[in-house]
Design a protein around this motif. Structure first.
Motif, PDB file in Angstrom:
ATOM      1  N   THR A  39       0.831  -1.209   0.000  1.00  0.00           N
ATOM      2  CA  THR A  39       0.000   0.000   0.000  1.00  0.00           C
ATOM      3  C   THR A  39       0.862   1.253   0.000  1.00  0.00           C
ATOM      4  OG1 THR A  39      -1.754  -1.167   1.178  1.00  0.00           O
ATOM      5  CG2 THR A  39      -1.809   1.234   1.251  1.00  0.00           C
ATOM      6  N   ALA A  40       1.892   1.286   0.818  1.00  0.00           N
ATOM      7  CA  ALA A  40       2.783   2.454   0.872  1.00  0.00           C
ATOM      8  C   ALA A  40       3.482   2.669  -0.455  1.00  0.00           C
ATOM      9  CB  ALA A  40       3.803   2.276   1.997  1.00  0.00           C
ATOM     10  N   THR A  41       3.879   1.608  -1.109  1.00  0.00           N
ATOM     11  CA  THR A  41       4.531   1.726  -2.414  1.00  0.00           C
ATOM     12  C   THR A  41       3.574   2.291  -3.456  1.00  0.00           C
ATOM     13  OG1 THR A  41       5.972  -0.138  -1.903  1.00  0.00           O
ATOM     14  CG2 THR A  41       5.736   0.432  -4.216  1.00  0.00           C
ATOM     15  N   THR A  44       3.010   6.022  -2.762  1.00  0.00           N
ATOM     16  CA  THR A  44       4.199   6.777  -3.163  1.00  0.00           C
ATOM     17  C   THR A  44       4.267   6.917  -4.682  1.00  0.00           C
ATOM     18  OG1 THR A  44       5.373   5.985  -1.217  1.00  0.00           O
ATOM     19  CG2 THR A  44       6.711   6.871  -3.004  1.00  0.00           C
ATOM     20  N   ASP A  45       3.973   5.855  -5.412  1.00  0.00           N
ATOM     21  CA  ASP A  45       3.958   5.920  -6.876  1.00  0.00           C
ATOM     22  C   ASP A  45       2.893   6.894  -7.373  1.00  0.00           C
ATOM     23  OD1 ASP A  45       6.021   4.119  -7.051  1.00  0.00           O
ATOM     24  OD2 ASP A  45       4.730   2.393  -7.523  1.00  0.00           O
ATOM     25  N   ASP A  46       1.719   6.887  -6.725  1.00  0.00           N
ATOM     26  CA  ASP A  46       0.651   7.816  -7.114  1.00  0.00           C
ATOM     27  C   ASP A  46       1.074   9.260  -6.898  1.00  0.00           C
ATOM     28  OD1 ASP A  46      -0.902   5.665  -7.799  1.00  0.00           O
ATOM     29  OD2 ASP A  46      -2.202   5.770  -6.014  1.00  0.00           O
ATOM     30  N   TYR A  47       1.715   9.542  -5.753  1.00  0.00           N
ATOM     31  CA  TYR A  47       2.188  10.906  -5.506  1.00  0.00           C
ATOM     32  C   TYR A  47       3.259  11.319  -6.519  1.00  0.00           C
ATOM     33  CZ  TYR A  47      -0.271  12.135  -1.213  1.00  0.00           C
ATOM     34  OH  TYR A  47      -1.232  12.488  -0.304  1.00  0.00           O
ATOM     35  N   ALA A  48       4.136  10.415  -6.875  1.00  0.00           N
ATOM     36  CA  ALA A  48       5.173  10.721  -7.862  1.00  0.00           C
ATOM     37  C   ALA A  48       4.546  11.032  -9.225  1.00  0.00           C
ATOM     38  CB  ALA A  48       6.160   9.561  -7.980  1.00  0.00           C
ATOM     39  N   GLN A  49       3.542  10.270  -9.618  1.00  0.00           N
ATOM     40  CA  GLN A  49       2.876  10.528 -10.893  1.00  0.00           C
ATOM     41  C   GLN A  49       2.098  11.838 -10.837  1.00  0.00           C
ATOM     42  OE1 GLN A  49       0.670   7.208 -12.408  1.00  0.00           O
ATOM     43  NE2 GLN A  49       0.144   8.266 -14.306  1.00  0.00           N
ATOM     44  N   ALA A  50       1.448  12.131  -9.711  1.00  0.00           N
ATOM     45  CA  ALA A  50       0.725  13.396  -9.562  1.00  0.00           C
ATOM     46  C   ALA A  50       1.683  14.576  -9.631  1.00  0.00           C
ATOM     47  CB  ALA A  50      -0.051  13.411  -8.245  1.00  0.00           C
ATOM     48  N   LEU A  51       2.848  14.456  -9.015  1.00  0.00           N
ATOM     49  CA  LEU A  51       3.842  15.520  -9.074  1.00  0.00           C
ATOM     50  C   LEU A  51       4.328  15.728 -10.498  1.00  0.00           C
ATOM     51  CD1 LEU A  51       5.586  17.599  -7.635  1.00  0.00           C
ATOM     52  CD2 LEU A  51       7.265  15.784  -7.216  1.00  0.00           C
ATOM     53  N   MET A  78      -7.499   8.009 -13.665  1.00  0.00           N
ATOM     54  CA  MET A  78      -7.326   8.203 -12.237  1.00  0.00           C
ATOM     55  C   MET A  78      -7.068   9.647 -11.815  1.00  0.00           C
ATOM     56  SD  MET A  78      -4.888   5.805 -10.011  1.00  0.00           S
ATOM     57  CE  MET A  78      -3.979   6.503  -8.691  1.00  0.00           C
ATOM     58  N   PHE A  79      -6.312  10.404 -12.582  1.00  0.00           N
ATOM     59  CA  PHE A  79      -5.855  11.719 -12.154  1.00  0.00           C
ATOM     60  C   PHE A  79      -6.650  12.840 -12.828  1.00  0.00           C
ATOM     61  CE2 PHE A  79      -2.293   8.898 -11.537  1.00  0.00           C
ATOM     62  CZ  PHE A  79      -1.842   9.261 -10.278  1.00  0.00           C
ATOM     63  N   ARG A  80      -7.060  13.812 -12.027  1.00  0.00           N
ATOM     64  CA  ARG A  80      -7.709  15.023 -12.531  1.00  0.00           C
ATOM     65  C   ARG A  80      -6.878  16.217 -12.059  1.00  0.00           C
ATOM     66  NH1 ARG A  80     -12.569  13.727 -14.404  1.00  0.00           N
ATOM     67  NH2 ARG A  80     -13.639  11.886 -13.627  1.00  0.00           N
ATOM     68  N   TRP A  81      -6.773  17.219 -12.919  1.00  0.00           N
ATOM     69  CA  TRP A  81      -6.009  18.396 -12.548  1.00  0.00           C
ATOM     70  C   TRP A  81      -6.833  19.657 -12.780  1.00  0.00           C
ATOM     71  CZ3 TRP A  81      -5.386  21.781 -16.517  1.00  0.00           C
ATOM     72  CH2 TRP A  81      -5.433  21.277 -17.809  1.00  0.00           C
ATOM     73  N   LYS A  82      -6.532  20.682 -11.989  1.00  0.00           N
ATOM     74  CA  LYS A  82      -7.123  22.014 -12.144  1.00  0.00           C
ATOM     75  C   LYS A  82      -5.978  23.015 -12.095  1.00  0.00           C
ATOM     76  CE  LYS A  82      -9.772  21.803  -8.559  1.00  0.00           C
ATOM     77  NZ  LYS A  82     -10.733  22.094  -7.480  1.00  0.00           N
ATOM     78  N   SER A  83      -6.019  23.967 -12.989  1.00  0.00           N
ATOM     79  CA  SER A  83      -5.009  25.022 -12.966  1.00  0.00           C
ATOM     80  C   SER A  83      -5.706  26.367 -12.869  1.00  0.00           C
ATOM     81  CB  SER A  83      -4.117  24.969 -14.204  1.00  0.00           C
ATOM     82  OG  SER A  83      -4.854  25.278 -15.364  1.00  0.00           O
ATOM     83  N   GLN A  84      -5.046  27.284 -12.184  1.00  0.00           N
ATOM     84  CA  GLN A  84      -5.577  28.630 -12.065  1.00  0.00           C
ATOM     85  C   GLN A  84      -4.407  29.600 -12.013  1.00  0.00           C
ATOM     86  OE1 GLN A  84      -7.890  29.402  -8.547  1.00  0.00           O
ATOM     87  NE2 GLN A  84      -8.845  31.178  -9.451  1.00  0.00           N
ATOM     88  N   TRP A 120      -6.784  12.562  -7.047  1.00  0.00           N
ATOM     89  CA  TRP A 120      -7.005  11.191  -7.484  1.00  0.00           C
ATOM     90  C   TRP A 120      -7.545  10.388  -6.308  1.00  0.00           C
ATOM     91  CZ3 TRP A 120      -2.419  13.142  -5.947  1.00  0.00           C
ATOM     92  CH2 TRP A 120      -1.665  12.423  -5.027  1.00  0.00           C
ATOM     93  N   GLY A 121      -7.961   9.177  -6.605  1.00  0.00           N
ATOM     94  CA  GLY A 121      -8.423   8.258  -5.574  1.00  0.00           C
ATOM     95  C   GLY A 121      -9.923   8.111  -5.574  1.00  0.00           C
ATOM     96  N   GLY A 122     -10.368   6.976  -5.114  1.00  0.00           N
ATOM     97  CA  GLY A 122     -11.796   6.698  -5.042  1.00  0.00           C
ATOM     98  C   GLY A 122     -12.321   6.944  -3.645  1.00  0.00           C
ATOM     99  N   PHE A 123     -12.264   5.905  -2.805  1.00  0.00           N
ATOM    100  CA  PHE A 123     -12.773   5.998  -1.440  1.00  0.00           C
ATOM    101  C   PHE A 123     -11.959   7.003  -0.624  1.00  0.00           C
ATOM    102  CE2 PHE A 123     -12.354   4.437   2.967  1.00  0.00           C
ATOM    103  CZ  PHE A 123     -13.651   4.678   3.383  1.00  0.00           C
ATOM    104  N   ARG A 124     -10.654   6.956  -0.793  1.00  0.00           N
ATOM    105  CA  ARG A 124      -9.768   7.851  -0.043  1.00  0.00           C
ATOM    106  C   ARG A 124      -9.169   8.866  -1.009  1.00  0.00           C
ATOM    107  NH1 ARG A 124      -6.291   6.241   4.961  1.00  0.00           N
ATOM    108  NH2 ARG A 124      -5.464   8.281   5.399  1.00  0.00           N
TER     109      ARG A 124
END
Length: 139
Positions: A39-41, A44-51, A78-84, A120-124
Motif C-alpha cells: 500500500t505504501a509503495t 508513493t507511486d501515485d504521488y510521484a505521478q501526480a507531481l 485516475m488523475f484530474r487536474w485544475k489550474s488557475q 485522485w483516488g476513489g474511497f480515499r
C-alpha cells in the motif's frame, strides 16, 4: 515388560497445537506487513505521478504569453487536474513587497499566482498542490 514403554519420544498434542498457533500468528503478522508495504509503495507511486503531472502543467502554463485564467483536465482514468492563474495581490504585511504593493514604475510587469491541483483516488481522495508566484507582462 520391556523398558521401551516409559521412554517413548515424540510431541504431545498440546505442543503441536501451541506450535501451530505460534506459526499462525507469525504468518498473519508477516502478511500484514507485506500488505502495508504494498500500500505504501502504491501511494508513493501515485504521488510521484501526480507531481509529474503538476510539474508538466506548470511548465506549460509558464510557457504561455497570457496564462491568466482557469482550466481543468484528466490524465488517464485516475488523475484530474485544475489550474488557475490570477494576478497576485500581496498582503500589506508581506515583506517581499513594499507598502504600496509590487513596485513597477512603468506598469509593465505584474506578479501572477500559478496554482495546479492534481487529485485522485476513489474511497480515499488524495490531492497534491503546486503553487508559485512569477512575474509576467501585463496584457
Amino acid at each position: 515388560m520391556s523398558r521401551r514403554h516409559g521412554c517413548e519420544r515424540g510431541f504431545s498434542l498440546l505442543e503441536v497445537i501451541v506450535a501451530l498457533a505460534v506459526l499462525g500468528i507469525c504468518v498473519t503478522v508477516i502478511l500484514q506487513i507485506m500488505s502495508s508495504v504494498t500500500t505504501a509503495t502504491r501511494v508513493t507511486d501515485d504521488y510521484a505521478q501526480a507531481l509529474s503531472i503538476a510539474e508538466t502543467r506548470m511548465a506549460l502554463l509558464m510557457a504561455q504569453d497570457d496564462p491568466a485564467g482557469a482550466d481543468t483536465g484528466k490524465v488517464g482514468d485516475m488523475f484530474r487536474w485544475k489550474s488557475q492563474v490570477r494576478e497576485y495581490k500581496p498582503a500589506m504585511d508581506n515583506l517581499l513587497f513594499n507598502n504600496t504593493g509590487f513596485s513597477d514604475p512603468e506598469n509593465i510587469y505584474r506578479p501572477y499566482h500559478y496554482q495546479i491541483v492534481v487529485s485522485w483516488g476513489g474511497f480515499r481522495k488524495r490531492q497534491l498542490e503546486l503553487s508559485t508566484i512569477r512575474l509576467g507582462v501585463a496584457p
